[in-house]
Design a protein around this motif. Structure first.
Motif, PDB file in Angstrom:
ATOM      1  N   SER A 426       0.872  -1.175   0.000  1.00 55.81           N
ATOM      2  CA  SER A 426       0.000   0.000   0.000  1.00 55.81           C
ATOM      3  C   SER A 426       0.910   1.226   0.000  1.00 55.81           C
ATOM      4  O   SER A 426       2.128   1.104   0.197  1.00 55.81           O
ATOM      5  N   PRO A 427       0.356   2.414  -0.191  1.00 56.47           N
ATOM      6  CA  PRO A 427       1.206   3.611  -0.097  1.00 56.47           C
ATOM      7  C   PRO A 427       1.954   3.654   1.239  1.00 56.47           C
ATOM      8  O   PRO A 427       3.137   3.998   1.291  1.00 56.47           O
ATOM      9  N   ARG A 428       1.267   3.267   2.299  1.00 59.92           N
ATOM     10  CA  ARG A 428       1.905   3.313   3.625  1.00 59.92           C
ATOM     11  C   ARG A 428       3.080   2.330   3.703  1.00 59.92           C
ATOM     12  O   ARG A 428       4.171   2.678   4.128  1.00 59.92           O
ATOM     13  N   SER A 429       2.858   1.103   3.256  1.00 55.28           N
ATOM     14  CA  SER A 429       3.935   0.112   3.418  1.00 55.28           C
ATOM     15  C   SER A 429       5.091   0.388   2.457  1.00 55.28           C
ATOM     16  O   SER A 429       6.238   0.082   2.765  1.00 55.28           O
ATOM     17  N   LEU A 430       4.798   0.985   1.299  1.00 52.08           N
ATOM     18  CA  LEU A 430       5.911   1.326   0.408  1.00 52.08           C
ATOM     19  C   LEU A 430       6.756   2.440   1.041  1.00 52.08           C
ATOM     20  O   LEU A 430       7.993   2.396   0.984  1.00 52.08           O
TER      21      LEU A 430
END
Ligand code: PA5
Length: 533
Positions: A426-430
């Motif tokens: 997700s944007p967060r995990s990237l």
């Protein structure tokens, strides 16, 4: 490798949705303790860096990429305002492009984005575009020029085709003087003009204030200019305008990316080695490579969307750590070679050699627990129902099976591996992955005593290339001066006339002849070929 060793060294942070298994790197039980003083020194150096010390001594610069996701940490109100203000302008600009308040000259919304940049000014945007894109649902489709290859440029322009009139172009260069990017900009501008379009009404710059690119953009009245600061290195610039502007335009949640990076920074800032995944990674690299690059780092994400992560890390690690001199000026020729692609695809390519061939590497497996990532990212992505490819088994189960199988197959042959697991992509995990590796590189650089934040080798290549271009100009001038003789001259004779290298002259003349710029009468043997204007 045993279950008890796994339990001893397994790091899991359920809040972050991140886990790290280092148990399959065969370090001895006392390794972490032995390295603890060096690790503490690395933490101290990192703390000094984060508080604004000159951490890049060769260029006398601060290193501030960690402030991009926590502006309040930046030293001084001016820097804090610059970071927050730029972020706000990025959000605003993207919103205006999406709403049509900023539109193409024909009144249509901008629907396509062309990003022009190279190295640190391209790899991050390319990674994010590929990892987080939702083809068909992105706010804008995206393409890249990341080279000065005319054929590559034509390929990208052909793919843009009839969308050129609705194409927004973001030209990214920190220095504002990188030849590949300048050439891409000129090629794109020519394509716009050929289609009867005014480039300035499509172009945006991301660059250092006062750079050549900045001056061109200001003089020509481009749509917008966004800053790139000298305290952010190219390869750590994904979370400033370099990466955030293209991502926001594509419709990616940049605040989630920043939040993910900030959350990992929070954890990896703590000087407790066993609870710090960046420190553990750096220590594993040190053990696996004997602190001198003795083994290569193979990055194997079991996720198609992370295909470009290995390329991104290749630059981050190799440009940061690949250094001739240490901080004391001693010749050390440091570095760690990085390569990789994706699993399980690579199982059918080079994994054969990993298991049975030369044992000169360690693997980092990247596992993503959630198989289908498009739901739950707030962008209305499609979540397809998993099908069973066999009773009780999905394709995602196979993907994990291949990861675990390959890991075991390597362990059986004493090939070390690290496993990094994230809950979902997700944007967060990237953002988390980017921050994790940025800090691991910084800590490792301290362990081996080098400056991770300069790139003299890149500059050397740039200088050498401009020497070749200067030689080409001299050769062409000499050929033109000679007029149009019936017979031409050899590369060697021309090189002597312009006091240039015969070998480089030969290479340059062959290229000019192949492209119809000079004429060539081929004789055998090759060294008697004759060239004329
Ligand atoms: O990481 C780096 O510093 C380099 O790879 C640069 O990003 C690359 O050379 C491009 O430089 P610039 O952004 O100045 O065009």
């Amino acid at each position: 490798m045993t279950w008890s060793r796994f339990k001893e060294y397994f790091y899991q942070n359920t809040e972050l949705g991140l886990a790290l298994d280092i148990s399959r790197i065969p370090f001895p039980e006392d390794f972490l303790a032995t390295k603890e003083p060096a690790m503490q020194a690395a933490f101290s150096a990192m703390a000094a860096l984060e508080s604004g010390a000159i951490a890049n001594p060769d260029e006398q610069r601060m290193v501030g990429h960690y402030w991009l996701r926590r502006p309040e940490l930046a030293p001084g109100a001016e820097l804090r305002d610059a970071i927050s203000g730029t972020l706000q302008r990025i959000r605003q600009f993207a919103a205006e492009v999406h709403s049509g308040a900023i539109s193409a000259p024909d009144g249509q919304p901008f629907s396509h984005l062309l990003v022009i940049g190279i190295g640190g000014s391209a790899l991050g945007p390319q990674l994010v575009h590929h990892a987080l894109g939702q083809p068909g649902r992105d706010r804008m489709s995206v393409s890249f020029f990341d080279n000065t290859d005319p054929d590559g440029i034509d390929y990208a322009l052909d793919a843009i085709g009839g969308k050129l009139a609705q194409t927004l172009v973001v030209v990214i260069s920190k220095s504002g003087g990188t030849a590949e990017t300048r050439n891409g900009m000129l090629e794109a501008a020519a394509a716009f003009r050929a289609a009867g379009l005014a480039p300035a009404r499509h172009f945006v710059a991301v660059t250092g204030e006062g750079s050549q690119l900045d001056k061109v953009a200001a003089a020509e009245g481009w749509l917008a200019r966004f800053p790139m600061w000298d305290w952010v290195g190219g390869r750590t610039s994904e979370l400033c305008a370099v990466g955030l502007l293209p991502a926001a335009l594509q419709g990616i949640d940049i605040d989630a990316m920043l939040a993910g990076a900030a959350a990992v920074d929070e954890v990896t800032r703590r000087p407790i080695t066993r609870e710090n995944p960046a420190a553990l990674l750096a220590l594993m690299w040190h053990f696996a490579t004997e602190g001198r690059g003795a083994k290569d780092m193979v990055i194997l994400p079991y996720k198609d969307r992370l295909l470009l992560f290995s390329r991104y890390l290749q630059q981050l690690v190799m440009e940061s750590l690949g250094k001739e001199l240490d901080l004391e000026g001693r010749v050390v020729n440091q570095g760690i070679a990085v390569y990789g692609n994706k699993g399980s695809t690579d199982q059918h390519a080079y994994v054969q050699q990993l298991r049975e061939g030369v044992n000169n590497f360690f693997v980092t497996f990247i596992e993503v627990l959630k198989d289908r990532s498009s739901s739950g990212d707030g962008r209305g992505g499609r979540a397809r129902a998993p099908i069973q490819v066999e009773p009780d088994v999905s394709s995602g189960d196979y993907l994990q099976g291949f990861y675990l199988g390959t890991r075991d197959a390597l362990s059986e042959k004493d090939r070390g591996s690290i496993s990094l697991t994230i809950d979902e992509l997700s944007p967060r995990s990237l953002g988390m992955l980017i921050a994790l590796y940025e800090r691991a590189v910084g800590l490792y650089a301290s362990l081996i005593g080098i400056n991770a934040y300069h790139q003299p080798g890149v500059e050397a290549g740039k200088k050498a290339a401009s020497g070749v271009i200067a030689l080409q100009r001299k050769l062409l001038a000499a050929l033109r001066e000679a007029g149009a003789p019936a017979e031409g001259q050899t590369a060697e004779a021309l090189a002597a006339q312009v006091a240039g290298s015969p070998e480089l002259s030969f290479k340059v003349l062959e290229h000019l002849a192949a492209n119809g710029v000079v004429k060539k009468q081929a004789r055998t043997p090759w060294h008697s070929s004759l060239y004329r204007a």
